[in-house]
Write an enzyme that holds these catalytic residues in place. Structure first.
Site, PDB file in Angstrom:
ATOM      1  N   TYR A  42       8.502 -71.870  16.209  1.00 12.04           N
ATOM      2  CA  TYR A  42       9.057 -73.112  16.773  1.00 12.04           C
ATOM      3  C   TYR A  42       9.678 -72.806  18.149  1.00 12.04           C
ATOM      4  O   TYR A  42      10.494 -71.882  18.274  1.00 12.04           O
ATOM      5  CB  TYR A  42      10.111 -73.606  15.782  1.00 12.04           C
ATOM      6  CG  TYR A  42      10.868 -74.846  16.138  1.00 12.04           C
ATOM      7  CD1 TYR A  42      10.237 -76.073  16.292  1.00 12.04           C
ATOM      8  CD2 TYR A  42      12.260 -74.809  16.280  1.00 12.04           C
ATOM      9  CE1 TYR A  42      10.955 -77.220  16.584  1.00 12.04           C
ATOM     10  CE2 TYR A  42      12.982 -75.944  16.565  1.00 12.04           C
ATOM     11  CZ  TYR A  42      12.329 -77.147  16.724  1.00 12.04           C
ATOM     12  OH  TYR A  42      13.049 -78.277  17.006  1.00 12.04           O
ATOM     13  N   ARG A  71      35.880 -77.166   7.794  1.00 11.55           N
ATOM     14  CA  ARG A  71      34.868 -76.440   8.550  1.00 11.55           C
ATOM     15  C   ARG A  71      34.082 -75.444   7.710  1.00 11.55           C
ATOM     16  O   ARG A  71      32.993 -75.010   8.110  1.00 11.55           O
ATOM     17  CB  ARG A  71      35.483 -75.724   9.765  1.00 11.55           C
ATOM     18  CG  ARG A  71      34.420 -75.384  10.821  1.00 11.55           C
ATOM     19  CD  ARG A  71      34.962 -74.619  12.007  1.00 11.55           C
ATOM     20  NE  ARG A  71      35.615 -73.419  11.600  1.00 11.55           N
ATOM     21  CZ  ARG A  71      36.883 -73.110  11.892  1.00 11.55           C
ATOM     22  NH1 ARG A  71      37.610 -73.914  12.615  1.00 11.55           N
ATOM     23  NH2 ARG A  71      37.398 -71.983  11.449  1.00 11.55           N
ATOM     24  N   ASP A  95      11.232 -69.172   8.611  1.00 11.34           N
ATOM     25  CA  ASP A  95      11.390 -70.619   8.742  1.00 11.34           C
ATOM     26  C   ASP A  95      10.311 -71.267   7.876  1.00 11.34           C
ATOM     27  O   ASP A  95       9.118 -71.179   8.176  1.00 11.34           O
ATOM     28  CB  ASP A  95      11.230 -71.001  10.221  1.00 11.34           C
ATOM     29  CG  ASP A  95      11.448 -72.487  10.485  1.00 11.34           C
ATOM     30  OD1 ASP A  95      11.263 -73.305   9.557  1.00 11.34           O
ATOM     31  OD2 ASP A  95      11.771 -72.834  11.635  1.00 11.34           O
ATOM     32  N   LYS A 136      13.840 -82.564   8.351  1.00 12.21           N
ATOM     33  CA  LYS A 136      12.454 -82.995   8.135  1.00 12.21           C
ATOM     34  C   LYS A 136      12.286 -83.554   6.724  1.00 12.21           C
ATOM     35  O   LYS A 136      12.847 -84.578   6.414  1.00 12.21           O
ATOM     36  CB  LYS A 136      11.511 -81.817   8.427  1.00 12.21           C
ATOM     37  CG  LYS A 136      11.812 -81.107   9.773  1.00 12.21           C
ATOM     38  CD  LYS A 136      11.390 -81.927  10.965  1.00 12.21           C
ATOM     39  CE  LYS A 136      11.939 -81.441  12.310  1.00 12.21           C
ATOM     40  NZ  LYS A 136      11.653 -80.068  12.666  1.00 12.21           N
TER      41      LYS A 136
HETATM   42  C1  LIG Z   1      12.323 -79.283  13.628  1.00 10.87           C
HETATM   43  C2  LIG Z   1      12.208 -77.849  13.333  1.00 10.87           C
HETATM   44  C3  LIG Z   1      13.305 -77.005  13.464  1.00 10.87           C
HETATM   45  C4  LIG Z   1      14.625 -77.463  14.021  1.00 10.87           C
HETATM   46  O1  LIG Z   1      15.270 -78.413  13.243  1.00 10.87           O
HETATM   47  P1  LIG Z   1      16.339 -79.401  13.891  1.00 10.87           P
HETATM   48  O2  LIG Z   1      17.022 -79.977  12.714  1.00 10.87           O
HETATM   49  O3  LIG Z   1      15.564 -80.365  14.739  1.00 10.87           O
HETATM   50  O4  LIG Z   1      17.269 -78.550  14.728  1.00 10.87           O
HETATM   51  C5  LIG Z   1      13.149 -75.686  13.114  1.00 10.87           C
HETATM   52  N1  LIG Z   1      11.973 -75.206  12.680  1.00 10.87           N
HETATM   53  C6  LIG Z   1      10.896 -75.980  12.546  1.00 10.87           C
HETATM   54  C7  LIG Z   1       9.628 -75.389  12.044  1.00 10.87           C
HETATM   55  C8  LIG Z   1      10.976 -77.322  12.876  1.00 10.87           C
HETATM   56  O5  LIG Z   1       9.879 -78.084  12.789  1.00 10.87           O
END
Ligand SMILES: *Cc1c(COP(=O)(O)O)cnc(C)c1O
Length: 389
Positions: free
Chosen positions: A109, A56, A181, A206
């Site tokens: 987001y 973990r 982010d 992504k």
């Molecule tokens: C998709 C996304 C997230 C979240 O990511 P997940 O892996 O889908 O939880 C966070 N911030 C941005 C800008 C995103 O496009």
């Protein structure tokens, strides 16, 4: 690690000094690591986040991914998560307690906002949202109990770029943590920590994994931020799976060739859309009209393949005809893969200030297809919309 970024992408997280080893590090699937003596167990327990101890808290595979990310981000430490949102949730829970206040950019987001409005609110933490155009004026929004400023640049859906150094300078003066982010830019095109941010977050789901086949997040941070983020991560029980960490590491190897292609195609298509009568605005940080474009030109070294545009005048059936008939752009959330995607943007969520227009905005992810085919596809969409309206 020495070398330019694309060279480092081919080497980070690998062991390079042995004969007869596989090019890629093996994938360790493990809950339990075993020890032959209490002394060995005690020794491992002193460094649970660096050497095998318990599944973990990581495996050699997730450690390799974290090491690669920390290097790319110029961070003391990176921690992998089971999703991008898990990384965000851990960071949001790391720095606050009951009675505290969080400042969050309004173009954030959507699910990040939801975590504040549900979990943080129930803990007695208030969040207020600020206009993405806010720079040094953030000072006026800071309250005595503000603990964290949460940025996302460019913003989700509408792509406003923030003045990161202006905000982090004030946050540091006042002893307030900052997190950003940076999913859109990837670790290649923005260096948040070099701009004064304490924690840089990526949805590695992504571009980092890059093939739409894994959920993965990562936060990279300063040495001062690490104990806070680590404590929240442990309390929440988050761990990235080894298979996913391995896919993240594998994705990094080709990030340096994929991104420039996404970038070139997206800029070409954004420029083409900007020339169309059916389009009133294109939201792409590299286009001069987009909010914060000057900050983008100053702080970023490239653009990725995600942007949006606003239709000048289109009926509901026209919008549906445009989207439904697209051949190369299917409707879906998680961009950053090799395939193009389209998704309506929910501008009605905005509050600081309200978005002020109800014209439909469509987000596009420009994949690795030939951009000529994508332009033809969108062009046929405008024809269909005209016929349907
Ligand atoms: C998709 C996304 C997230 C979240 O990511 P997940 O892996 O889908 O939880 C966070 N911030 C941005 C800008 C995103 O496009």
């Amino acid at each position: 690690m020495s070398g330019k970024p694309t060279t480092r992408l081919t080497k980070l997280g690998r062991t390079l000094d042995r004969d007869g080893q596989s090019v890629n590090p093996p994938v360790y699937r493990a809950s339990t690591f075993v020890f032959g003596s209490l002394a060995a167990f005690d020794k491992a327990s002193a460094t649970p986040f660096d050497t095998p101890f318990y599944g973990r808290v990581g495996t050699p595979t997730s450690f390799a991914f974290e090491e690669a990310m920390a290097d790319l981000e110029g961070a003391a430490r990176a921690i992998a998560y089971p999703s991008g949102l898990a990384a965000i949730a851990a960071v949001l829970h790391a720095f606050v307690e009951a009675g505290d206040h969080v400042l969050m950019v309004d173009s954030v987001y959507g699910p990040s906002r939801r975590t504040c409005e549900t979990s943080l609110r129930r803990l007695g933490v208030e969040t207020s949202y600020f206009d993405p155009a806010t720079g040094a004026e953030i000072a006026d929004l800071i309250r005595p109990n503000t603990r964290l400023i949460f940025l996302e640049s460019p913003g989700s859906g509408t792509f406003e770029v923030q003045d990161i150094p202006a905000i982090t300078r004030i946050a540091r003066e006042k002893g307030i943590w900052t997190a950003l982010d940076a999913t859109w830019a990837t670790p290649l095109y923005l260096k948040p920590l070099a701009l004064g941010v304490d924690v840089s977050i990526h949805a590695a789901t992504k571009y980092i994994t890059g093939h739409s086949d894994a959920m993965l997040g990562v936060a990279s941070m300063t040495a001062e931020a690490e104990p806070h983020v680590r404590r929240a991560t442990q309390a929440l029980g988050y761990v990235a799976g080894s298979e996913e960490a391995n896919l993240g590491l594998r994705g990094l190897r080709t990030l340096g060739v994929r991104l420039p292609r996404h970038d070139a195609s997206a800029r070409r298509i954004a420029g083409w859309l900007a020339s169309r009568d059916e389009v009133s605005r294109v939201f792409h940080p590299a286009l001069p009209g987009t909010a914060g474009h000057d900050c983008w030109a100053r702080d970023f070294t490239g653009a990725s393949g995600l942007f949006s545009f606003e239709f000048a005048d289109i009926s509901k059936p026209g919008f549906a005809a445009f989207v439904d008939g697209l051949e190369h752009f299917l409707v879906g959330f998680s961009w950053g893969g090799y395939e193009s995607l389209a998704l309506p943007v929910h501008t009605e969520q905005r509050s600081a200030p309200p978005w002020g227009s109800d014209r439909p905005v469509l987000r596009l992810h420009i994949g690795l297809e030939d951009p000529d085919d994508l332009i033809d596809d969108l062009s046929r969409g405008f024809d269909r919309a005209k016929t349907a309206s």
